[in-house]
Design a protein around this motif. Structure first.
Motif, mmCIF file in Angstrom:
data_model
loop_
_atom_site.group_PDB
_atom_site.id
_atom_site.type_symbol
_atom_site.label_atom_id
_atom_site.label_comp_id
_atom_site.label_asym_id
_atom_site.label_seq_id
_atom_site.Cartn_x
_atom_site.Cartn_y
_atom_site.Cartn_z
ATOM 1 N N ARG A 1 48.620 67.043 29.573
ATOM 2 C CA ARG A 1 49.776 66.267 29.117
ATOM 3 C C ARG A 1 49.906 64.967 29.886
ATOM 4 O O ARG A 1 50.181 63.902 29.308
ATOM 5 C CB ARG A 1 51.070 67.074 29.274
ATOM 6 C CG ARG A 1 52.294 66.302 28.746
ATOM 7 C CD ARG A 1 53.590 67.051 28.946
ATOM 8 N NE ARG A 1 54.032 67.096 30.329
ATOM 9 C CZ ARG A 1 54.622 66.068 30.963
ATOM 10 N NH1 ARG A 1 54.780 64.902 30.337
ATOM 11 N NH2 ARG A 1 55.029 66.204 32.201
ATOM 12 N N ALA A 2 49.706 65.024 31.191
ATOM 13 C CA ALA A 2 49.814 63.807 31.997
ATOM 14 C C ALA A 2 48.778 62.766 31.565
ATOM 15 O O ALA A 2 49.079 61.563 31.504
ATOM 16 C CB ALA A 2 49.628 64.147 33.470
ATOM 17 N N GLU A 3 47.591 63.223 31.211
ATOM 18 C CA GLU A 3 46.551 62.302 30.777
ATOM 19 C C GLU A 3 46.913 61.659 29.444
ATOM 20 O O GLU A 3 46.650 60.469 29.218
ATOM 21 C CB GLU A 3 45.212 63.039 30.681
ATOM 22 C CG GLU A 3 44.012 62.151 30.535
ATOM 23 C CD GLU A 3 42.712 62.928 30.647
ATOM 24 O OE1 GLU A 3 41.646 62.276 30.764
ATOM 25 O OE2 GLU A 3 42.740 64.180 30.608
ATOM 26 N N ASP B 1 55.671 61.038 35.709
ATOM 27 C CA ASP B 1 56.733 60.644 34.767
ATOM 28 C C ASP B 1 57.791 59.784 35.439
ATOM 29 O O ASP B 1 58.377 58.910 34.811
ATOM 30 C CB ASP B 1 57.402 61.883 34.174
ATOM 31 C CG ASP B 1 56.479 62.684 33.271
ATOM 32 O OD1 ASP B 1 55.504 62.108 32.752
ATOM 33 O OD2 ASP B 1 56.742 63.896 33.091
ATOM 34 N N ASP C 1 50.071 61.265 28.296
ATOM 35 C CA ASP C 1 51.273 60.448 28.457
ATOM 36 C C ASP C 1 51.035 59.189 29.280
ATOM 37 O O ASP C 1 51.733 58.178 29.100
ATOM 38 C CB ASP C 1 52.391 61.270 29.111
ATOM 39 C CG ASP C 1 52.922 62.363 28.199
ATOM 40 O OD1 ASP C 1 52.589 62.341 26.999
ATOM 41 O OD2 ASP C 1 53.672 63.231 28.695
ATOM 42 N N ILE D 1 49.749 70.690 40.478
ATOM 43 C CA ILE D 1 49.634 70.171 39.116
ATOM 44 C C ILE D 1 51.016 69.915 38.522
ATOM 45 O O ILE D 1 51.279 68.843 37.953
ATOM 46 C CB ILE D 1 48.821 71.150 38.246
ATOM 47 C CG1 ILE D 1 47.355 71.178 38.712
ATOM 48 C CG2 ILE D 1 48.907 70.766 36.771
ATOM 49 C CD1 ILE D 1 46.517 72.264 38.056
ATOM 50 N N VAL E 1 46.145 58.069 34.758
ATOM 51 C CA VAL E 1 45.432 59.325 35.018
ATOM 52 C C VAL E 1 43.979 59.098 34.628
ATOM 53 O O VAL E 1 43.655 58.931 33.453
ATOM 54 C CB VAL E 1 46.037 60.499 34.226
ATOM 55 C CG1 VAL E 1 45.236 61.772 34.474
ATOM 56 C CG2 VAL E 1 47.497 60.704 34.607
ATOM 57 N N THR F 1 52.836 66.943 40.522
ATOM 58 C CA THR F 1 52.244 65.634 40.286
ATOM 59 C C THR F 1 52.498 65.170 38.862
ATOM 60 O O THR F 1 52.727 63.969 38.617
ATOM 61 C CB THR F 1 50.737 65.668 40.589
ATOM 62 O OG1 THR F 1 50.539 66.139 41.930
ATOM 63 C CG2 THR F 1 50.121 64.284 40.450
ATOM 64 N N THR F 2 52.464 66.094 37.900
ATOM 65 C CA THR F 2 52.782 65.739 36.517
ATOM 66 C C THR F 2 54.198 65.175 36.421
ATOM 67 O O THR F 2 54.439 64.156 35.755
ATOM 68 C CB THR F 2 52.630 66.964 35.601
ATOM 69 O OG1 THR F 2 51.259 67.391 35.606
ATOM 70 C CG2 THR F 2 53.044 66.637 34.171
ATOM 71 N N GLN F 3 55.130 65.817 37.096
ATOM 72 C CA GLN F 3 56.515 65.328 37.092
ATOM 73 C C GLN F 3 56.622 63.976 37.788
ATOM 74 O O GLN F 3 57.312 63.065 37.309
ATOM 75 C CB GLN F 3 57.419 66.343 37.780
ATOM 76 C CG GLN F 3 58.893 65.940 37.787
ATOM 77 C CD GLN F 3 59.768 66.965 38.497
ATOM 78 O OE1 GLN F 3 59.290 67.958 39.034
ATOM 79 N NE2 GLN F 3 61.062 66.722 38.490
ATOM 80 N N PHE G 1 46.033 68.897 33.768
ATOM 81 C CA PHE G 1 46.697 67.598 33.636
ATOM 82 C C PHE G 1 46.565 67.014 32.229
ATOM 83 O O PHE G 1 46.632 65.807 32.043
ATOM 84 C CB PHE G 1 46.128 66.611 34.653
ATOM 85 C CG PHE G 1 46.588 66.864 36.063
ATOM 86 C CD1 PHE G 1 47.883 66.555 36.445
ATOM 87 C CD2 PHE G 1 45.728 67.424 36.995
ATOM 88 C CE1 PHE G 1 48.314 66.781 37.745
ATOM 89 C CE2 PHE G 1 46.154 67.649 38.294
ATOM 90 C CZ PHE G 1 47.447 67.339 38.675
#
Length: 300
Positions: free
Chosen positions: A36-38, A17, A40, A9, A45, A12-14, A34
């Motif tokens: 924050r990733a969703e 970005d 951003d 997690i 995502v 993949t988040t990094q 996820f």
């Protein structure tokens, strides 16, 4: 220490970005991690809900547009349930992507057999062109994930709650690593089985090879470890269906008289919940069970 899934997690988040080509497709599992990733990257995502065939189809569709999709859910829902889509949408269409599973063979016994996938690697082995990674530590999982995300091929990364005490250098060519050397046989420990294999073979004069990439199979490394012996005795210890890699090892040693013992998860379904350690012991994959079977096979 974080788990392999935690590291997946965070990594993949990094990567989302950093790499605008990367996309993540989920089927509810791990969605909370996820958040924050969703927020951003709402265009990259995608959560399809509990629709695993759609998970694979959507990911392959993204690959057809030039994106690099990462698909994630439990192994039983990522490989077994949508196997036709994996075979056709990725393989037949000739596109690449990264499948990242959680759950392993029996990480969550209380989930029952629906959430267990000891046959996933054997099933993937029927398909052409897939690399299969089985990390044994979160550090190894991160390295293998980064390499897979940066590439273009078809990659399956199998994550588990079972972990070795420390990570080892992995990646690159994906060959087996020699951890111990001895002349009485070769034991190949796959991913999270290494610590148990090292405990089981303490005092035995055997070579221990460590494998985090099982497909392609490092036949050259196995032949090198077998050396110039008149015959070769090889044990393969895998955290999934027993015998999954014995065929590949047989092919690698075709020119040398040899014996191979494949240890792993038995075909028999264990119909009690228990805990992961109890499943390991029941399948003879704890240090005591491995010691008995390895030493018996080697004749000492």
């Amino acid at each position: 220490m974080d788990t392999m899934r935690d590291r997946f997690i965070a990594t993949t988040t990094q990567l989302l970005d950093e790499d605008p080509r990367l996309a993540l497709v989920l089927a509810e599992i791990s969605r909370d991690g996820f958040g924050r990733a969703e927020r951003d990257h709402p265009d990259r995502v995608v959560n399809v809900g509990i629709r695993e065939q759609l998970l694979v189809g959507a990911g392959a569709g993204m690959a057809l547009t030039g994106m690099r999709p990462v698909l994630h859910t439990f192994a039983s829902f990522l490989v077994e349930r949508p196997f036709e889509q994996v075979k056709l949408d990725f393989g037949h269409q000739g596109v690449g992507g990264v499948l990242v599973s959680a759950g392993g063979s029996y990480d969550w016994p209380a989930g029952g057999f629906t959430h267990m996938a000891p046959g996933d690697v054997a099933l993937m082995d029927t398909l052409e062109g897939w690399s299969v990674h089985v990390p044994g530590h979160p550090d190894e999982a991160e390295t293998l994930l980064r390499e897979a995300a940066a590439g273009d091929g078809r990659v399956y990364v199998r994550l588990s709650l079972q972990s070795n005490d420390r990570g080892r250098p992995v990646g690159g060519a994906g060959g087996f690593t020699t951890v111990r050397e001895g002349a009485d046989g070769v034991v190949v420990a796959v991913g999270p089985m290494l610590d148990n294999v090292l405990a089981a073979t303490e005092g035995l004069y055997v070579t221990v090879l460590y494998a985090t990439t099982v497909r392609p199979f490092d036949g050259r490394g196995l032949r090198r470890a077998a050396g110039a012996r008149a015959t070769a005795d090889v044990v393969i210890v895998e955290p999934y269906l027993a015998g999954t890699s014995t065929g590949a090892a047989n092919d690698a040693l075709a020119a040398l008289p040899h014996r191979i013992l494949g240890l792993g998860v038995a075909r028999e379904e264990l119909r009690r919940y228990g805990q992961m350690d109890e499943h390991l012991a029941a399948h003879g994959l704890d240090p005591r069970g491995l010691r008995d079977r390895i030493s018996g096979f080697l004749g000492g």
